[in-house]
Motif scaffolding. Structure first.
Motif, mmCIF file in Angstrom:
data_model
loop_
_atom_site.group_PDB
_atom_site.id
_atom_site.type_symbol
_atom_site.label_atom_id
_atom_site.label_comp_id
_atom_site.label_asym_id
_atom_site.label_seq_id
_atom_site.Cartn_x
_atom_site.Cartn_y
_atom_site.Cartn_z
ATOM 1 N N LYS A 175 11.978 -1.414 -6.664
ATOM 2 C CA LYS A 175 11.244 -0.683 -5.635
ATOM 3 C C LYS A 175 9.922 -1.396 -5.369
ATOM 4 C CE LYS A 175 12.928 3.909 -7.018
ATOM 5 N NZ LYS A 175 12.502 5.239 -7.534
ATOM 6 N N VAL A 176 9.539 -1.452 -4.079
ATOM 7 C CA VAL A 176 8.239 -2.013 -3.706
ATOM 8 C C VAL A 176 7.553 -1.025 -2.769
ATOM 9 C CG1 VAL A 176 6.983 -3.924 -2.684
ATOM 10 C CG2 VAL A 176 9.107 -4.380 -3.920
ATOM 11 N N PHE A 177 6.418 -0.502 -3.202
ATOM 12 C CA PHE A 177 5.626 0.427 -2.416
ATOM 13 C C PHE A 177 4.393 -0.317 -1.888
ATOM 14 C CE2 PHE A 177 6.974 4.754 -4.431
ATOM 15 C CZ PHE A 177 8.308 4.431 -4.213
ATOM 16 N N VAL A 178 3.921 0.068 -0.700
ATOM 17 C CA VAL A 178 2.838 -0.653 -0.036
ATOM 18 C C VAL A 178 1.790 0.338 0.470
ATOM 19 C CG1 VAL A 178 2.244 -2.272 1.809
ATOM 20 C CG2 VAL A 178 4.486 -2.431 0.699
ATOM 21 N N THR A 179 0.506 -0.004 0.273
ATOM 22 C CA THR A 179 -0.588 0.823 0.776
ATOM 23 C C THR A 179 -1.421 0.037 1.782
ATOM 24 O OG1 THR A 179 -2.194 0.143 -0.910
ATOM 25 C CG2 THR A 179 -0.744 1.979 -1.464
ATOM 26 N N ASP A 180 -2.026 0.739 2.731
ATOM 27 C CA ASP A 180 -2.950 0.115 3.676
ATOM 28 C C ASP A 180 -3.627 1.219 4.488
ATOM 29 O OD1 ASP A 180 -3.370 -2.943 4.617
ATOM 30 O OD2 ASP A 180 -3.719 -1.626 6.315
ATOM 31 N N ILE A 181 -4.687 0.849 5.210
ATOM 32 C CA ILE A 181 -5.350 1.805 6.099
ATOM 33 C C ILE A 181 -4.820 1.677 7.531
ATOM 34 C CG2 ILE A 181 -7.438 1.840 4.690
ATOM 35 C CD1 ILE A 181 -8.764 0.041 6.737
ATOM 36 N N ASN A 182 -4.061 0.596 7.808
ATOM 37 C CA ASN A 182 -3.589 0.306 9.157
ATOM 38 C C ASN A 182 -2.148 0.790 9.321
ATOM 39 O OD1 ASN A 182 -2.378 -1.179 11.400
ATOM 40 N ND2 ASN A 182 -4.287 -2.336 11.465
ATOM 41 N N LYS A 183 -1.956 1.828 10.138
ATOM 42 C CA LYS A 183 -0.639 2.445 10.270
ATOM 43 C C LYS A 183 0.378 1.528 10.941
ATOM 44 C CE LYS A 183 -2.351 7.207 10.254
ATOM 45 N NZ LYS A 183 -2.431 8.497 10.999
ATOM 46 N N SER A 184 -0.063 0.693 11.881
ATOM 47 C CA SER A 184 0.901 -0.191 12.558
ATOM 48 C C SER A 184 1.441 -1.235 11.588
ATOM 49 C CB SER A 184 0.253 -0.866 13.769
ATOM 50 O OG SER A 184 -0.764 -1.781 13.383
ATOM 51 N N ARG A 185 0.604 -1.700 10.683
ATOM 52 C CA ARG A 185 1.076 -2.661 9.689
ATOM 53 C C ARG A 185 2.037 -1.994 8.709
ATOM 54 N NH1 ARG A 185 -4.463 -6.181 8.462
ATOM 55 N NH2 ARG A 185 -4.552 -7.159 10.541
#
Length: 360
Positions: free
Chosen positions: A205-215
């Protein structure tokens, strides 16, 4: 050498920084004599990264200070247009990815196989003072640090080999393998490549975080198992870590921090399992405030990542085999005549933008 006849008469339009907020497109000299181990290259594509923005804004990147006009750019693909007398691995017309930090190949680090830590390479990294970069039409480069591109790898993917090799190096340093659960902090170009590379290395599993919703939407489309849109106004690093752990069903074995943000790094440390690893890819300030007590008491390894080391061949193979698809990350393209506008566009961080590419 016949190959270099009249080379001084060729157009060599280059992107040159003279100081903070002083970028100019201008002609620069072309080397008219090759060393025996060098190739003369004709640039095709070149990408921008945060280093270039720092140079544009401040005339420096960390301790690398622009003291005289400097050609910038270090993510590039090119065509070989001339070869030195000792070059056997390449010929005129070959398409290549360019490894841009040149070590001395003589010091203890180089002799031990860790040439990315060579002190000389820090002063010979293209696009950082004092070494001219790749955003010029022609320049010479050692053949040992040029890698032929397969026919099914595009010019743009060839230019992406430089940042992607950094990620390959990170995944190797972290020893990602089949069954690992991985958290990637940041969905910029480096974070996107990190999650794609972790998957290619066999991560479960690979989970990803960011502040940019389009990314994050692109990460979802490309196969991330779950993404998290972080609101910087309400972000709590410990609570976010607990949310990731709950959704993953376990603590991630490995976290890859690609933002350089202290809060994000802290979140990665809180989330990672006891005895796990956190790879530091994103670089922030020269000093950081993170919960080191947690890393000590839970024996979490903080793994530094410095550029690349023998990683270009695997990076190219992952792209050529289709195991990693970088094409969706290239969102905007500019001609060299608009290179200054391209870098300013990148700085704006426009919604939907990711990797900016300049073409000759």
């Amino acid at each position: 050498m016949d190959q270099l006849n009249n080379i001084k008469d060729l157009d060599n339009l280059s992107l040159v920084i003279h100081g903070p907020n002083d970028l100019r497109l201008e002609q620069t000299p072309i080397k008219d004599t090759l060393e025996p181990n060098e190739c003369l290259l004709e640039t095709h594509s070149c990408g921008f990264c945060g280093t270039d923005i720092h140079l544009m804004d401040h005339g420096r990147m960390a301790d690398f200070i622009v003291k005289e006009p400097l050609v910038i750019g270090h993510e590039t693909s090119a065509r070989v247009v001339a070869v030195g007398g000792d070059v056997k691995n390449l010929k005129v017309g070959d398409r290549v990815a360019v490894e841009t930090a040149i070590p001395c190949q003589k010091c203890d680090y180089c002799r031990a196989g860790r040439y990315n830590l060579c002190p000389i390479s820090n002063t010979q990294a293209r696009g950082l003072p004092p070494k001219h970069g790749c955003l010029r039409r022609y320049y010479a480069h050692p053949a040992d640090f040029l890698f032929k591109l397969p026919d099914n790898v595009s010019w743009e993917e060839g230019a992406m080999c430089e940042p992607f090799s950094c990620i390959v190096h990170a995944c190797r340093r972290l020893n990602i393998m089949a069954g690992h659960n991985v958290l990637v902090c940041g969905a910029g170009a480096m974070g996107m490549m990190a999650f794609l590379c972790a998957k290619a290395f066999g991560a479960n599993k690979v989970f990803v975080t960011d502040i940019n919703k389009s990314r994050l939407a692109l990460a979802d489309k490309l196969g991330a198992d779950k993404t998290y849109a972080i609101d910087p106004k309400t972000f709590n690093d410990f609570d976010m870590a607990q949310t990731v752990v709950k959704d993953m069903g376990c603590n991630p074995d490995i976290s890859i921090e690609c933002t350089g943000n202290d809060s994000s790094t802290s979140m990665a440390i809180y989330a990672t399992k006891n005895g796990g690893k956190v790879g530091i890819v994103g670089l922030g300030g020269l000093k950081s405030t993170v919960p080191l007590v947690h890393t000590a008491m839970r024996e979490i390894d903080l793994i530094g990542v410095c550029r690349f080391k023998d990683d270009y061949p695997l990076a190219i193979e992952l792209i050529a085999s289709g195991k990693v698809n970088l094409k969706p990350l290239i969102t905007h393209k500019f001609p060299i005549t608009e290179a200054i506008e391209a870098l300013k566009f990148m700085k704006k961080n426009v919604e939907g933008s990711l990797k900016i590419m300049v073409h000759y």
